[in-house]
Scaffold this motif. Structure first.
Motif, mmCIF file in Angstrom:
data_model
loop_
_atom_site.group_PDB
_atom_site.id
_atom_site.type_symbol
_atom_site.label_atom_id
_atom_site.label_comp_id
_atom_site.label_asym_id
_atom_site.label_seq_id
_atom_site.Cartn_x
_atom_site.Cartn_y
_atom_site.Cartn_z
ATOM 1 N N GLN A 8 0.787 -1.270 -0.040
ATOM 2 C CA GLN A 8 -0.061 -0.092 0.005
ATOM 3 C C GLN A 8 0.705 1.207 0.288
ATOM 4 O O GLN A 8 0.641 2.209 -0.726
ATOM 5 C CB GLN A 8 -0.963 -0.107 1.403
ATOM 6 N N VAL A 9 1.927 1.248 0.659
ATOM 7 C CA VAL A 9 2.793 2.532 0.758
ATOM 8 C C VAL A 9 3.480 2.566 -0.367
ATOM 9 O O VAL A 9 3.695 3.643 -1.012
ATOM 10 C CB VAL A 9 3.731 2.239 1.997
ATOM 11 N N PHE A 10 4.096 1.553 -1.100
ATOM 12 C CA PHE A 10 4.793 1.730 -2.185
ATOM 13 C C PHE A 10 3.869 2.048 -3.515
ATOM 14 O O PHE A 10 4.191 2.583 -4.316
ATOM 15 C CB PHE A 10 5.573 0.530 -2.754
ATOM 16 N N LYS A 11 2.706 1.855 -3.356
ATOM 17 C CA LYS A 11 1.879 1.813 -4.473
ATOM 18 C C LYS A 11 1.403 3.466 -4.629
ATOM 19 O O LYS A 11 1.289 4.030 -5.421
ATOM 20 C CB LYS A 11 0.407 1.194 -4.302
ATOM 21 N N ALA A 12 1.357 4.054 -3.090
ATOM 22 C CA ALA A 12 1.019 5.463 -3.043
ATOM 23 C C ALA A 12 2.164 6.234 -3.298
ATOM 24 O O ALA A 12 1.961 7.472 -3.852
ATOM 25 C CB ALA A 12 0.616 5.669 -1.551
ATOM 26 N N ALA A 13 3.367 5.580 -3.006
ATOM 27 C CA ALA A 13 4.815 6.541 -3.125
ATOM 28 C C ALA A 13 5.565 6.699 -4.651
ATOM 29 O O ALA A 13 6.148 7.313 -5.030
ATOM 30 C CB ALA A 13 5.732 5.944 -2.171
ATOM 31 N N TRP A 14 5.018 5.621 -5.407
ATOM 32 C CA TRP A 14 5.757 5.436 -6.575
ATOM 33 C C TRP A 14 5.461 6.686 -7.545
ATOM 34 O O TRP A 14 6.541 6.988 -8.428
ATOM 35 C CB TRP A 14 5.329 4.241 -7.526
ATOM 36 N N PRO A 15 4.202 7.419 -7.687
ATOM 37 C CA PRO A 15 3.993 8.585 -8.490
ATOM 38 C C PRO A 15 5.032 9.619 -8.071
ATOM 39 O O PRO A 15 5.758 10.571 -8.857
ATOM 40 C CB PRO A 15 2.717 8.682 -8.303
ATOM 41 N N ILE A 16 5.336 9.675 -6.737
ATOM 42 C CA ILE A 16 6.212 10.781 -6.111
ATOM 43 C C ILE A 16 7.633 10.452 -6.590
ATOM 44 O O ILE A 16 8.070 11.465 -7.151
ATOM 45 C CB ILE A 16 6.057 10.935 -4.742
ATOM 46 N N PHE A 112 2.483 15.615 1.603
ATOM 47 C CA PHE A 112 1.414 16.160 2.219
ATOM 48 C C PHE A 112 0.184 15.740 1.292
ATOM 49 O O PHE A 112 -0.847 15.439 1.723
ATOM 50 C CB PHE A 112 1.330 17.684 2.277
ATOM 51 N N ALA A 113 0.231 16.037 0.014
ATOM 52 C CA ALA A 113 -0.978 15.987 -0.802
ATOM 53 C C ALA A 113 -1.358 14.363 -0.743
ATOM 54 O O ALA A 113 -2.632 14.117 -0.411
ATOM 55 C CB ALA A 113 -0.588 16.189 -2.400
ATOM 56 N N VAL A 114 -0.451 13.318 -0.931
ATOM 57 C CA VAL A 114 -0.793 12.018 -1.110
ATOM 58 C C VAL A 114 -1.232 11.741 0.432
ATOM 59 O O VAL A 114 -2.390 10.876 0.597
ATOM 60 C CB VAL A 114 0.350 11.012 -1.237
ATOM 61 N N ASN A 115 -0.716 11.890 1.504
ATOM 62 C CA ASN A 115 -0.971 11.598 2.742
ATOM 63 C C ASN A 115 -2.381 12.080 3.299
ATOM 64 O O ASN A 115 -3.051 11.405 4.049
ATOM 65 C CB ASN A 115 -0.126 12.036 3.905
ATOM 66 N N SER A 116 -2.804 13.339 2.911
ATOM 67 C CA SER A 116 -3.926 13.843 3.141
ATOM 68 C C SER A 116 -5.294 13.437 2.533
ATOM 69 O O SER A 116 -6.078 13.101 3.079
ATOM 70 C CB SER A 116 -3.914 15.243 2.997
ATOM 71 N N VAL A 117 -4.920 12.703 1.123
ATOM 72 C CA VAL A 117 -5.798 12.055 0.482
ATOM 73 C C VAL A 117 -6.100 10.824 1.054
ATOM 74 O O VAL A 117 -7.346 10.366 1.155
ATOM 75 C CB VAL A 117 -5.362 11.904 -1.058
ATOM 76 N N PHE A 136 9.283 8.471 3.967
ATOM 77 C CA PHE A 136 10.726 8.116 4.006
ATOM 78 C C PHE A 136 11.044 7.410 2.496
ATOM 79 O O PHE A 136 12.095 7.956 2.110
ATOM 80 C CB PHE A 136 11.068 6.836 4.987
ATOM 81 N N VAL A 137 10.218 6.719 1.818
ATOM 82 C CA VAL A 137 10.535 6.255 0.436
ATOM 83 C C VAL A 137 10.719 7.587 -0.401
ATOM 84 O O VAL A 137 11.272 7.541 -1.325
ATOM 85 C CB VAL A 137 9.393 5.445 0.055
ATOM 86 N N ALA A 138 9.675 8.376 -0.234
ATOM 87 C CA ALA A 138 9.567 9.496 -1.093
ATOM 88 C C ALA A 138 11.074 10.481 -0.968
ATOM 89 O O ALA A 138 11.445 10.786 -1.992
ATOM 90 C CB ALA A 138 8.542 10.697 -1.001
ATOM 91 N N HIS A 139 11.387 10.788 0.329
ATOM 92 C CA HIS A 139 12.460 11.164 0.711
ATOM 93 C C HIS A 139 13.902 10.462 0.032
ATOM 94 O O HIS A 139 14.676 11.180 -0.585
ATOM 95 C CB HIS A 139 12.916 11.524 2.098
ATOM 96 N N MET A 140 13.948 9.234 0.135
ATOM 97 C CA MET A 140 15.135 8.701 -0.346
ATOM 98 C C MET A 140 15.297 8.626 -1.806
ATOM 99 O O MET A 140 16.168 8.652 -2.534
ATOM 100 C CB MET A 140 15.025 6.777 0.230
ATOM 101 N N GLY A 141 13.932 8.558 -2.511
ATOM 102 C CA GLY A 141 13.928 8.776 -3.811
ATOM 103 C C GLY A 141 14.556 10.008 -4.491
ATOM 104 O O GLY A 141 15.301 10.250 -5.430
ATOM 105 N N TRP A 142 14.066 11.162 -3.534
ATOM 106 C CA TRP A 142 14.792 12.461 -3.967
ATOM 107 C C TRP A 142 16.236 12.622 -3.656
ATOM 108 O O TRP A 142 17.246 13.081 -4.561
ATOM 109 C CB TRP A 142 14.159 13.527 -3.119
ATOM 110 N N VAL A 143 16.716 11.790 -2.632
ATOM 111 C CA VAL A 143 18.132 11.691 -2.274
ATOM 112 C C VAL A 143 19.037 11.108 -3.618
ATOM 113 O O VAL A 143 19.860 11.607 -3.877
ATOM 114 C CB VAL A 143 18.345 11.177 -0.888
ATOM 115 N N ILE A 172 0.141 18.927 -11.128
ATOM 116 C CA ILE A 172 -1.245 18.569 -11.590
ATOM 117 C C ILE A 172 -1.621 17.195 -11.356
ATOM 118 O O ILE A 172 -2.726 16.946 -11.079
ATOM 119 C CB ILE A 172 -1.290 18.739 -13.033
ATOM 120 N N GLY A 173 -0.507 16.260 -11.587
ATOM 121 C CA GLY A 173 -0.767 14.937 -11.438
ATOM 122 C C GLY A 173 -1.318 14.443 -9.939
ATOM 123 O O GLY A 173 -2.273 13.937 -9.613
ATOM 124 N N LEU A 174 -0.651 15.187 -8.738
ATOM 125 C CA LEU A 174 -1.035 15.036 -7.628
ATOM 126 C C LEU A 174 -2.354 15.464 -7.276
ATOM 127 O O LEU A 174 -3.186 15.171 -6.503
ATOM 128 C CB LEU A 174 0.010 15.557 -6.615
#
Length: 231
Positions: A8-16, A112-117, A136-143, A172-174
């Motif tokens: 569930q977490v990775f499904k929500a995180a992959w677009p970011i 914020f956008a994904v978590n609030s949704v 955490f996953v999003a942050h590591m992706g950015w790093v 726009i996607g978010l």
């Protein structure tokens, strides 16, 4: 660990994370152009996880700006993160102080956008631990993306002007997650129009902060009016 990192977490995180690839690489290339190596970029991306704020900081570093103006400017640009934290606090207020301290560091526009949704979905099974894992996953992706940009910076050329287009496309996607009712779409359009109009007078991204607050207030007033009418 499965509570933090699961399907569930990775499904929500992959677009970011996918959206961070061009943005992060461009940020890393910009960092390489102003003299940063992979280690410094990794440290900057870890401690200044702020997207547009990081681009601004790098541009100011490249212009030999003093440290205090950089800190103040980045702080102003990211004032909206305080608003995000206040909104999300209702969902994580029962967690430990250490959890909330680390969680606050991970709040950016996209998480914020994904978590609030996810938190607001009917019969939501999204937990504070899921939210932490997403951050955490999003942050590591950015790093990883910014470090890759530094390493690629001397080998390939990417027009950093394209970053603005990629950033808009990602937002726009978010925003599309909110395409559920006319009111939600209207509030988003109102915020965008206000941001454009206010940009004529407000600098340092203050137009975005003010537009977001005004649009949110208008949306809340409309919702409250509807509730009163129903009663």
């Amino acid at each position: 660990m499965s509570q933090y990192f699961n399907k569930q977490v990775f499904k929500a995180a992959w677009p970011i994370c996918f959206g961070y690839i061009p943005l992060g690489v461009a940020c890393g290339i910009l960092g390489q152009k102003v003299g940063m190596d992979a280690f410094l970029m990794a440290m900057m991306s870890i401690f200044l996880f702020a997207g547009s704020g990081q681009f601004i900081a790098l541009a100011m570093i490249g212009a030999n700006t003093a440290i205090i103006p950089i800190i103040v400017t980045v702080g102003i640009v990211n004032l909206r993160h305080m608003l995000y934290g206040l909104i999300l606090n209702q969902y994580i207020s029962k967690e430990s102080f250490l959890y909330r301290l680390i969680y606050a560091q991970e709040i950016v526009d996209e998480t914020f956008a994904v978590n609030s949704v996810e938190f607001q979905k009917s019969n939501s099974k999204w937990t504070p631990k899921n939210a932490f894992g997403l951050n955490f996953v999003a942050h590591m992706g950015w790093v990883l993306a910014t470090v890759a940009g530094v390493l690629l910076g001397s080998a390939i050329y990417i027009d950093t002007g394209l970053v603005s287009y990629a950033l808009i496309a990602m937002f726009i996607g978010l925003w599309s997650f909110h395409f559920k009712t006319f009111k939600l779409v209207a509030v988003g359009v109102l915020g965008g129009i206000l941001a454009l109009v206010l940009s004529l007078w407000l600098d340092n991204m203050l137009n975005v902060v003010v537009a977001t607050i005004v649009a949110a207030i208008v949306g809340a007033m409309v919702d409250n009016g509807d509730e009163v009418d129903k009663k």
